[in-house]
Design an enzyme around this catalytic site. Structure first.
Site, short mmCIF file in Angstrom:
data_model
loop_
_atom_site.label_atom_id
_atom_site.label_comp_id
_atom_site.label_asym_id
_atom_site.label_seq_id
_atom_site.Cartn_x
_atom_site.Cartn_y
_atom_site.Cartn_z
N ASP A 93 44.85 61.48 41.94
CA ASP A 93 44.54 60.29 42.75
C ASP A 93 43.50 59.39 42.07
O ASP A 93 43.36 58.23 42.44
CB ASP A 93 43.98 60.71 44.12
CG ASP A 93 44.93 61.60 44.90
OD1 ASP A 93 46.14 61.55 44.63
OD2 ASP A 93 44.46 62.35 45.78
N GLU A 103 51.48 55.94 48.97
CA GLU A 103 51.77 56.64 50.24
C GLU A 103 50.78 56.25 51.34
O GLU A 103 51.10 56.30 52.52
CB GLU A 103 51.75 58.16 50.04
CG GLU A 103 50.40 58.70 49.56
CD GLU A 103 50.36 60.21 49.38
OE1 GLU A 103 51.35 60.90 49.66
OE2 GLU A 103 49.29 60.70 48.94
O1 F6P Z 1 45.27 64.85 46.16
C1 F6P Z 1 46.40 65.00 45.39
C2 F6P Z 1 47.66 64.83 46.20
O2 F6P Z 1 48.77 64.93 45.35
C3 F6P Z 1 47.72 63.53 47.01
O3 F6P Z 1 48.08 62.42 46.24
C4 F6P Z 1 48.72 63.91 48.06
O4 F6P Z 1 48.56 63.14 49.24
C5 F6P Z 1 48.42 65.36 48.32
O5 F6P Z 1 47.76 65.85 47.17
C6 F6P Z 1 49.64 66.21 48.59
O6 F6P Z 1 49.22 67.49 48.88
P1 F6P Z 1 50.21 68.72 49.02
O7 F6P Z 1 50.57 69.19 47.64
O8 F6P Z 1 49.43 69.72 49.76
O9 F6P Z 1 51.43 68.24 49.74
#
Ligand code: F6P
Length: 359
Positions: free
Chosen positions: A139, A234
């Site tokens: 991020d 997102e």
């Molecule tokens: O923080 C990294 C990230 O990939 C974000 O961009 C995303 O919202 C989140 O983690 C997704 O998390 P998970 O792998 O738990 O679905």
């Protein structure tokens, strides 16, 4: 005999570069330190589950994606929950973790992670643990550092995806929408949108309106431009609306974002002379090997963390700012996120090139 013993922990979501940093630290320190790699983030320290690391072993993984130590971003140590609220980790969990650290005779810990992980580190520091943080996140939202490893690889993959969607859009006269992760920050969308030639770039820091998007599309149509490339973070949202979520999160996990691409596609398909398709890249931009930028960032981050360990400069997070590697106290890196400012020069570059930001 090696007298000193240290631990490495990676925590939070995986991303390319974790194995590179771990291998660099082990290679830099193994002559003088016994290095323990804890499994599944801090859960490994809580359960005393670890592996003694040496560079013959870690070298094998150094440019592989993910993490051979495995990781978690929820559970006992969840420090961010719901929509980003900070959670106080239960006292008994912190106390037991600290006890294990001291029982194992650890001299220090190097912890790789993002905002949630640095919050865990911050909470644990009260128990006299010597910790050095290394900033990780696709991020790119950690304060104090220009870039976190994992980010540029994500940007490369999203840029390639845009290049591919562009040819479909051109062939079919369609509006192609790409949704990318990034949580509350728009860095991935902004950088890959600009690099991939997106005509509309949506980021959480700038709310969009249907008027702005449709006016922009109509104008392009009147100029004979029938295909349009849109990238949407997102976390981007309609002005006055809610961020699209797949799940709201719980007491021990953060919400799962996603759906804005489909929302935009549905809206535009409701206007008869538009045809839109949406693709969500999801975890694809988080998987696989680190690109060359992330390898070249991960290695010096690991070297700098090792230097701080030798110098016993604990309580700091390694930083990379304006081409220099340095460090900042952990407390300066928690409780806030590095977001895209409206005056960011990539936003200004986009605007100068006629990109619509939805506002
Ligand atoms: O923080 C990294 C990230 O990939 C974000 O961009 C995303 O919202 C989140 O983690 C997704 O998390 P998970 O792998 O738990 O679905």
């Amino acid at each position: 005999m090696k007298l000193k013993k240290i631990g490495i922990i990676n925590s939070g979501g995986d991303c390319p570069g974790l194995n590179t940093v771990i291998d660099t630290i082990v290679t830099s320190l193994e002559a003088d330190y016994k290095v323990l790699g804890f499994y599944k983030g801090f859960e490994g320290l809580l359960a005393k589950e670890y592996l003694e690391l040496n560079s013959d072993f870690t070298n094998f993984f150094r440019f592989q994606g993910g993490t051979f130590l495995k990781t978690v971003n929820k559970g006992n140590f969840a420090s961010k929950v719901g929509s980003g609220q900070i959670r106080q980790i239960p006292e008994e969990i912190l106390t037991k973790t600290a006890k294990n650290y001291h029982d194992l005779g650890l001299e220090g810990l190097i912890v790789l992670g993002g905002d949630g992980t640095m919050e865990i580190v911050y909470q644990l520091q009260r128990y006299n643990l010597n910790i050095i943080g290394v900033p990780k996140s696709m991020d790119n939202d950690l304060p104090g550092t220009d870039f976190t490893f994992g980010f540029h690889t994500a940007v490369e993959i999203a840029t390639e995806a845009l290049d591919r969607l562009e040819t479909v859009g051109q062939s079919h006269d369609r509006i192609m929408i790409l949704e990318v992760m990034g949580r509350w920050a728009g860095w991935v969308s902004l950088f890959s949108g600009l690099a991939g030639g997106a005509n509309i770039i949506l980021i959480p820091e700038i709310d969009f309106s249907w008027n702005s998007i449709t006016n922009f599309l109509e104008k392009r149509l009147s100029l004979g431009k029938k295909n349009t490339l849109i990238i949407a973070a997102e976390g981007s949202k309609l002005s006055g609306g809610e961020i699209s979520s797949k799940s709201l999160g719980s007491k021990a996990s953060e919400s799962s974002l996603g759906g804005v691409g489909d929302q935009i596609s549905q809206y535009l398909n409701g206007i008869t002379h538009f045809e839109a398709r949406s693709t969500n890249l999801g975890h694809i931009i988080r998987g696989g090997s680190p690109g060359s930028f992330d390898r070249l960032l991960s290695m010096p981050l690991g070297v700098h963390a090792s230097k701080l360990m030798r110098a016993r400069k604990f309580g700091n997070m390694v930083t990379y700012e304006q081409g220099k590697f340095s460090q900042l106290p952990i407390e300066e890196c928690v409780g806030k996120l590095k977001l895209v400012e409206k005056t960011n020069f990539h936003v200004e570059t986009g605007r100068a090139l006629g990109v619509c930001f939805g506002d």
